[in-house]
Every structure is written in structure tokens, then in C-alpha cells.
Design a protein around this motif. Structure first.
Motif, short mmCIF file in Angstrom:
data_model
loop_
_atom_site.label_atom_id
_atom_site.label_comp_id
_atom_site.label_asym_id
_atom_site.label_seq_id
_atom_site.Cartn_x
_atom_site.Cartn_y
_atom_site.Cartn_z
N ALA A 399 34.98 35.14 41.33
CA ALA A 399 34.69 36.50 40.87
C ALA A 399 34.18 36.37 39.44
O ALA A 399 32.98 36.30 39.21
CB ALA A 399 35.94 37.37 40.95
N ASN A 400 35.09 36.22 38.49
CA ASN A 400 34.64 35.99 37.11
C ASN A 400 33.81 34.70 37.02
O ASN A 400 32.79 34.65 36.33
CB ASN A 400 35.86 35.88 36.17
CG ASN A 400 36.67 37.15 36.14
OD1 ASN A 400 36.29 38.12 35.50
ND2 ASN A 400 37.74 37.19 36.90
N THR A 401 34.26 33.69 37.74
CA THR A 401 33.54 32.40 37.73
C THR A 401 32.11 32.57 38.20
O THR A 401 31.19 31.92 37.72
CB THR A 401 34.27 31.38 38.63
OG1 THR A 401 35.64 31.31 38.25
CG2 THR A 401 33.66 29.99 38.54
N GLY A 424 28.49 38.48 49.04
CA GLY A 424 29.54 38.19 48.05
C GLY A 424 30.70 37.47 48.72
O GLY A 424 31.86 37.68 48.41
N MET A 426 33.31 34.58 49.86
CA MET A 426 34.00 33.40 49.33
C MET A 426 34.03 32.34 50.43
O MET A 426 34.04 32.66 51.61
CB MET A 426 35.43 33.75 48.93
CG MET A 426 35.52 34.69 47.76
SD MET A 426 34.73 34.04 46.28
CE MET A 426 33.47 35.29 46.04
N GLY A 449 35.70 29.23 41.47
CA GLY A 449 36.96 29.91 41.16
C GLY A 449 38.06 29.21 41.95
O GLY A 449 37.81 28.67 43.03
N ASP A 450 39.30 29.25 41.41
CA ASP A 450 40.34 28.50 42.13
C ASP A 450 40.66 29.13 43.47
O ASP A 450 40.91 28.44 44.46
CB ASP A 450 41.60 28.30 41.28
CG ASP A 450 42.11 29.56 40.58
OD1 ASP A 450 43.20 29.52 39.99
OD2 ASP A 450 41.39 30.58 40.61
N ALA A 452 38.42 30.85 45.34
CA ALA A 452 37.23 30.56 46.16
C ALA A 452 37.28 29.13 46.68
O ALA A 452 37.00 28.88 47.85
CB ALA A 452 35.97 30.80 45.34
N PHE A 455 39.19 28.24 49.97
CA PHE A 455 38.69 28.56 51.32
C PHE A 455 38.13 27.32 52.01
O PHE A 455 38.18 27.22 53.23
CB PHE A 455 37.58 29.61 51.24
CG PHE A 455 38.07 31.00 50.92
CD1 PHE A 455 38.38 31.37 49.62
CD2 PHE A 455 38.22 31.95 51.93
CE1 PHE A 455 38.83 32.65 49.33
CE2 PHE A 455 38.67 33.24 51.65
CZ PHE A 455 38.97 33.58 50.35
N GLY A 479 45.18 31.91 39.78
CA GLY A 479 45.23 33.03 40.71
C GLY A 479 43.88 33.60 41.08
O GLY A 479 42.84 33.16 40.60
N VAL A 480 43.96 34.60 42.00
CA VAL A 480 42.77 35.34 42.38
C VAL A 480 42.45 36.26 41.20
O VAL A 480 43.31 37.06 40.81
CB VAL A 480 43.05 36.20 43.63
CG1 VAL A 480 41.83 36.97 44.05
CG2 VAL A 480 43.54 35.32 44.77
N TYR A 481 41.31 36.09 40.60
CA TYR A 481 40.88 36.84 39.42
C TYR A 481 41.64 36.37 38.17
O TYR A 481 41.08 35.84 37.23
CB TYR A 481 41.08 38.36 39.59
CG TYR A 481 40.54 38.91 40.89
CD1 TYR A 481 41.33 39.67 41.74
CD2 TYR A 481 39.24 38.64 41.31
CE1 TYR A 481 40.84 40.18 42.93
CE2 TYR A 481 38.73 39.17 42.50
CZ TYR A 481 39.54 39.92 43.30
OH TYR A 481 39.08 40.43 44.49
C1 LIG Z 1 35.87 35.56 52.77
C2 LIG Z 1 36.28 36.40 51.57
N1 LIG Z 1 37.59 36.67 51.38
C3 LIG Z 1 37.98 37.42 50.32
C4 LIG Z 1 37.07 37.93 49.41
C5 LIG Z 1 37.51 38.78 48.25
N2 LIG Z 1 37.29 38.04 46.99
C6 LIG Z 1 38.12 37.03 46.57
C7 LIG Z 1 39.33 36.57 47.31
C8 LIG Z 1 37.70 36.44 45.39
C9 LIG Z 1 38.29 35.27 44.68
C10 LIG Z 1 38.36 35.52 43.19
O1 LIG Z 1 39.24 34.57 42.66
P1 LIG Z 1 38.70 33.22 42.06
O2 LIG Z 1 39.85 32.50 41.50
O3 LIG Z 1 37.84 32.52 43.04
O4 LIG Z 1 37.73 33.72 40.97
P2 LIG Z 1 37.94 34.00 39.39
O5 LIG Z 1 39.19 33.32 38.98
O6 LIG Z 1 36.71 33.41 38.83
O7 LIG Z 1 37.98 35.47 39.21
S1 LIG Z 1 36.28 37.25 44.85
C11 LIG Z 1 36.24 38.31 46.18
O8 LIG Z 1 35.37 39.18 46.38
C12 LIG Z 1 35.70 37.60 49.65
N3 LIG Z 1 34.69 38.07 48.83
N4 LIG Z 1 35.33 36.83 50.71
#
Ligand SMILES: Cc1ncc(Cn2c(C)c(CCOP(=O)(O)OP(=O)(O)O)sc2=O)c(N)n1
Length: 568
Positions: A399-401, A424, A426, A449-450, A452, A455, A479-481
Motif C-alpha cells: 500500500a504505502n510501499t 490493485g 496483492m 510491502g510485508d 503483500a 501472499f 503489519g498491513v499498512y
Molecule cells: C488479493 C488482495 N488481498 C487483499 C488486498 C487488500 N490490500 C492489502 C492486504 C494490502 C497490503 C498492505 O500492506 P503492506 O504491508 O503490503 O503494505 P504497506 O506496509 O506498504 O502499507 S494493500 C491492499 O489493497 C488486496 N489489494 N489484494
């Protein structure tokens, strides 16, 4: 094999392989199992590169990315039912992103499936696939394999590229036929993606609109990257003098440092432009559907697209230009001669002013070196790496990444950036990274992202097994975000969005013989990336990111449904 009077025979296995090879396919991304294990072995024996994964979704994502990068359909091969379903997400994502790929799955016998008699992995895969792809075909007889593969290739590549499903029931592979007749049944597809020339009057109409514009803007979508009309597109921008905005996977069509790039003044140009020419870009959610506050006053749109029904999808298009991008851009160029009037210094000056302001703000942010690292300081190290090595392939999800990398990591060459695209989504990370390494032979940096990364993280074993030059940078903010959410019920369970603190993603890569590194500073991150690029060795860098940094959903927080007042 044959003795003197009995003719040599071939079989379904070899006809599928011969049909793919005849059409220039050299790689299969898949996961073996009943009924296609022998197909993977024979394909490898016949000289195809068979890359086998740990989950079919990642094999499918690799096939899709290979299609985008090569203009040949990427091939994903799976077992029936659950394997097919695991590949279906990637097939759907390929179709949404207009990446050409073919999902080939073994399937159960028609007569058992149609009577629902409970075959092994019984499923009506053909009909399950149809809603999620451009077309779905099934082949029942060996002599039809040639035409079946040809149809799948042509459908994946022609018009708007996308995903095609090809259903091969188990009994097809062991069917035999005379080898000569078999070879004659194969079809080499002629001109699978025919050029589609725009009508001359539509070219004139677009040129008139551009000529009359006071504040024109060119918007390059990933379709413009896919088209491999790089010289024509660069000439269109530079000869017209019109500022341009690249969508994320169109970055690098012209270097992001180009004087006419308006990326650093994106909000200003979207709101102030009067005529906007879309090149292989669709007015979907990523462009706020072409209306609302992002766009300010209604625009006069020119839209170059291969699909006529894309026109007016969100807002009226005044000058549709239907055809393949190379043909359309070439036709426009013919009308941009020495007499062409470039946009006013008032318009380009206003953009430059805002661009310079925003770029110096970014430079200021990137000059900071907070401890612990944040998204900006870690991405600043990657920015410098790609600047030094513009040939590097970049994969990006999170997301931020994702959001910050899009603006911080400049790209300098076409088709060097692969990311979450139109959905968008993941989970594309490791599949895209494998395809980028396999199709280009170039080093790959996956900016993950951690959440992402989680998956598709098991594919680090795949990356090690083929010893691919992939350097994965996990932005570990627990974490997520972010990593700071708490359990609202004050219970012992962690909040649903946080991960194990101090996770050692680097040990995952070491588990399979790759190199694992922890980086706590941009300097350590730079050093580890340089070592990875120099060695070409599979590397995972566990980049420690401030867990309080970042926002939920990156830049698309507006898509989160508004919470009712939470209970006190
Ligand atoms: C297959 C799938 N599952 C869930 C999501 C929802 N989602 C998810 C789960 C994200 C992960 C954000 O966490 P991150 O750690 O990868 O990123 P940051 O730490 O950079 O924000 S971004 C987002 O839109 C998605 N887009 N696609």
C-alpha cells in the motif's frame, strides 16, 4: 516410433508441445500433478523451459507478466479443479490488465463431469472460466489440438490482449494419431495481433482538438508500454511539446526525469488541462473515472484505444481514435510537422514551477535519514540504485510501499516496472519477479510491502531453485499498512492487521540457500542491493521500517467505507 510398414504415431502430449513450439512459445509456468505431470516432463525434454511453482496463482501471474513483457502469450499449466481455480485469479487479473496469457488446465472426463458422477477433481472448468477471461476453449480430439492452441493464441493477442482458458481433458493426452497427419494438423498463427489503422478523418479530428488546446496533456497508460511503439511515443511527446503523465507501468517510456514529464505536478495538470489525450489508458478508478474534483472543469478528451467500446465508458470522448497504438501514434505524427505550434510557455512554465516545488520538497524529504528507516528513506536508496542501473527490472506491491515507490523510484526505460495494476491486487510480487528474470535475464528488485510479500512468499524456494537474479526488499513495518493497531476488545489476540514483531523474512530466503540480509539503514540497504545485483544471487533484504509510518491503504484511503461513530 515405427517399424517399416506401420506408420509412426504421435500423441496428445507431443501435439500440445509441438503446437506451442511452432508458435514461438519457449516457456511454461506451472505446477505439476494429475493429469499434466508427464506433460511438464515431456515439455522440458522437448526443449521448453518449464518453471514450476509452489502455488498456481504465482505461476499464472508469471505467465501474465511474461505476456506483458514479450507480446507472446504467457503459458500457465495447472492440474484440474483446485489447481485450475488457483490459476483463475491470475487469469482474471491478466484479463483486467490486458496482459496476454493462456491458462491450460488438465480436466476431468466430460462424460463423468456432465453426469456429475464424482470424478477425481471433478469440475466444469470451461464454464467456470468463461466469466473471467476473453474466451475459453476445450479440445476433445488429438487432431483438434493444433487449431485449439492457435485459437487460444490469437484470442489472447488480438484486439485488447487478455487471458484465455484452454481446457484439456486427461484422456486427450494419451490419444494417438499418425505422426504426419499430426504435424499437418498443427497451425502456425499468422499475424495474431494485426495492426488496426485509424480512419484518417478520426486522426484529423484528434489533431484539430490538440491544435486548438491551450493546456494540452498526454496521458500514457500501460497499454502504451505494452504496444512496444517506444520511438513513436517518444516522438509524439517531444515533437508535439505536450506535457505527459505516465501511469505507473508506463513509467520509463520516456525517462521520468524528462523535461516534459508532469508527474511531479500531477494534481495540477489533471485539474488544469483543457484537452487530454489518453494513450492506452482507461478512465477507471485510477483516474477518478475522468470526472470530479481531481479533474476540475470538464475536459475535452481524445482517446486512443484498440477497443471501440472503451470509448465513453465513463465520460464523453470528443475524439475517439480506434486502432493499435503504434498505428494511431504514427498517424498523428504525420500531422505534427515543422509548422506545429507547441504549447504556450505559460502552460509549460506553470507546470515547471509546480514540478520544481514538489521535486524540491521530495528532495528535502529524501535528504532526511530518520531512525528507524521510513518508507521515504528506504525508497530513496532504491531510487539511487535504479538510477545507477536503469536496466534493472522493478516489481512493486503493497500500500504505502506501492504508492510512495511510484513517485520516488524513477524509471528510465520502457517495461521495467511491474506492479499491482488495474485491480490493485496483492500477491503478484514473486510471480512477476520470476517472469521478469526469466524473460529478460536482467536483475530484478522486488519492492514488497510485508503483507503483500506474504501472499507469494513461498516462491522464494522457486527463485532459489532456478537461481534467479531476484533481490526482494521486504518493507517490514510489522503489519498491513502499519504495525501499531491494537485489539479493540483489549483481548489477548493481536489486532487483525499486525504481524509478528521483528519477523526475520531474511531467514526464509536462507532456508533455501539464498542470501538473507537485515537492513536497518538506507546505507545497509544500498550495500545489500549492490551485493545482490553484483552476485546475481537470490537475495532477501529484511528492511526494518518504522511501524508508525504510513497510512491505511496508502493513497486510496477514500475507498475505505466510512465507519459509523464507533461505540465509546
Ligand atoms: C488479493 C488482495 N488481498 C487483499 C488486498 C487488500 N490490500 C492489502 C492486504 C494490502 C497490503 C498492505 O500492506 P503492506 O504491508 O503490503 O503494505 P504497506 O506496509 O506498504 O502499507 S494493500 C491492499 O489493497 C488486496 N489489494 N489484494
Amino acid at each position: 516410433s515405427s517399424d517399416n510398414d506401420t506408420p509412426a504415431l504421435t500423441d496428445g502430449f507431443h501435439l500440445v508441445i509441438d503446437a506451442l513450439k511452432l508458435n514461438g512459445i519457449d516457456t511454461i509456468y506451472g505446477l505439476p500433478g494429475i493429469p499434466i505431470t508427464d506433460l511438464t516432463r515431456l515439455a522440458q525434454a522437448e526443449g521448453l523451459r518449464v518453471i514450476s511453482f509452489r502455488h498456481e496463482q504465482n505461476a499464472g501471474n508469471a505467465a501474465a507478466a511474461a505476456g506483458f513483457l514479450t507480446q507472446k502469450p504467457g503459458i500457465c499449466l495447472t492440474v484440474s479443479a483446485p489447481g485450475f481455480l488457483n490459476g483463475l485469479t491470475a487469469l482474471a487479473n491478466a484479463t483486467v490488465n490486458c496482459f496476454p496469457m493462456i491458462l491450460i488446465s488438465g480436466s476431468s472426463e466430460r462424460e463423468i463431469v456432465d453426469l456429475q458422477q464424482g470424478d477425481y477433481e471433478e469440475m466444469d472448468q470451461l464454464n467456470a472460466a468463461k466469466p473471467f477471461c476473453k474466451a475459453a476453449y476445450r479440445v476433445l480430439h488429438a487432431q483438434d489440438i493444433g487449431i485449439g492452441v492457435a485459437r487460444a493464441i490469437r484470442t489472447a493477442l488480438s484486439g485488447r490482449p487478455g487471458g484465455v482458458y484452454l481446457d484439456l481433458p486427461a484422456k486427450l493426452f494419451s490419444q494417438t494419431m499418425e505422426a504426419q497427419a499430426g504435424q499437418r494438423s498443427l497451425v502456425k498463427v499468422v499475424d495474431p495481433a494485426p495492426r488496426q489503422l485509424p480512419a484518417p478523418d478520426t486522426v484529423q479530428r484528434a489533431l484539430e482538438l490538440l491544435k486548438g488546446a491551450k493546456r494540452p496533456l498526454i496521458l500514457l497508460g500501460k497499454g502504451a508500454a505494452y504496444a512496444q511503439a517506444d520511438v513513436e511515443i517518444r516522438n509524439l511527446v517531444e515533437r508535439s511539446g505536450i506535457p505527459y503523465l505516465p501511469m505507473s507501468m508506463a513509467k520509463g517510456l520516456l525517462p521520468d526525469t524528462h523535461a516534459q514529464s508532469a508527474s511531479a505536478a500531477r494534481s495540477y495538470v489533471l485539474a488544469e488541462a483543457d484537452v487530454v489525450m489518453l494513450v492506452g489508458a482507461r478512465l477507471n478508478w485510477l483516474l477518478s473515472h475522468g470526472k470530479g474534483k481531481t479533474w476540475g472543469a470538464p475536459k475535452r478528451f481524445i482517446q486512443i484505444d484498440i477497443s471501440p467500446t472503451e470509448i465513453d465508458s465513463n465520460v464523453p470522448i470528443e475524439a475517439p481514435l480506434i486502432g493499435d497504438i503504434g498505428s494511431c501514434v504514427s498517424a498523428l505524427l504525420a500531422g505534427i510537422g515543422p509548422g506545429w505550434t507547441k504549447p504556450s510557455a505559460e502552460w509549460t512554465g506553470a507546470i515547471a514551477q509546480r514540478k520544481d516545488k514538489n521535486l524540491s520538497k521530495m528532495a528535502e524529504t529524501l535528504s532526511q535519514d530518520p531512525s528507524p528507516m521510513n518508507f521515504h528513506s528506504a525508497l530513496g536508496a532504491i531510487r539511487e540504485m535504479v538510477k545507477a542501473r536503469p536496466d534493472i527490472m522493478v516489481v512493486n506491491e503493497g500500500a504505502n510501499t506501492l504508492d510512495f515507490a511510484r513517485s520516488i523510484v524513477d524509471m528510465y526505460e520502457p517495461r521495467k516496472r511491474l506492479d499491482c495494476g488495474t485491480w490493485g491486487i496483492m500477491g503478484i510480487g514473486m510471480g512477476f519477479a520470476v517472469a521478469a528474470a526469466v524473460t529478460t535475464g536482467k536483475p530484478v528488485i522486488a519492492i514488497e510491502g510485508d503483507s503483500a510479500f506474504g501472499f507469494s512468499g513461498m516462491e522464494v524456494e522457486t527463485i532459489c531453485r532456478y537461481n534467479l537474479p531476484v533481490c526482494i526488499v521486504v518493507f517490514n513495518n510489522n503489519g498491513v499498512y502499519k504495525g501499531t493497531d491494537v485489539n479493540l476488545a483489549k483481548g489477548t489476540d493481536p489486532a487483525p492487521t499486525v504481524f509478528v514483531k521483528g519477523a526475520r523474512y531474511d531467514l526464509l530466503m536462507e532456508a533455501f540457500g539464498g542470501k538473507g540480509v537485515t537492513a536497518a539503514t538506507p546505507q545497509e540497504l544500498s550495500h545489500a542491493m549492490q551485493e545482490a545485483i553484483a552476485s546475481g544471487r537470490p537475495t532477501l533484504i529484511n528492511a526494518l521500517i518504522d511501524e508508525t509510518a504510513g497510512t491505511e491503504s496508502g493513497r486510496i484511503t477514500n475507498l475505505n467505507p466510512q465507519k459509523a461513530a464507533t461505540k465509546a
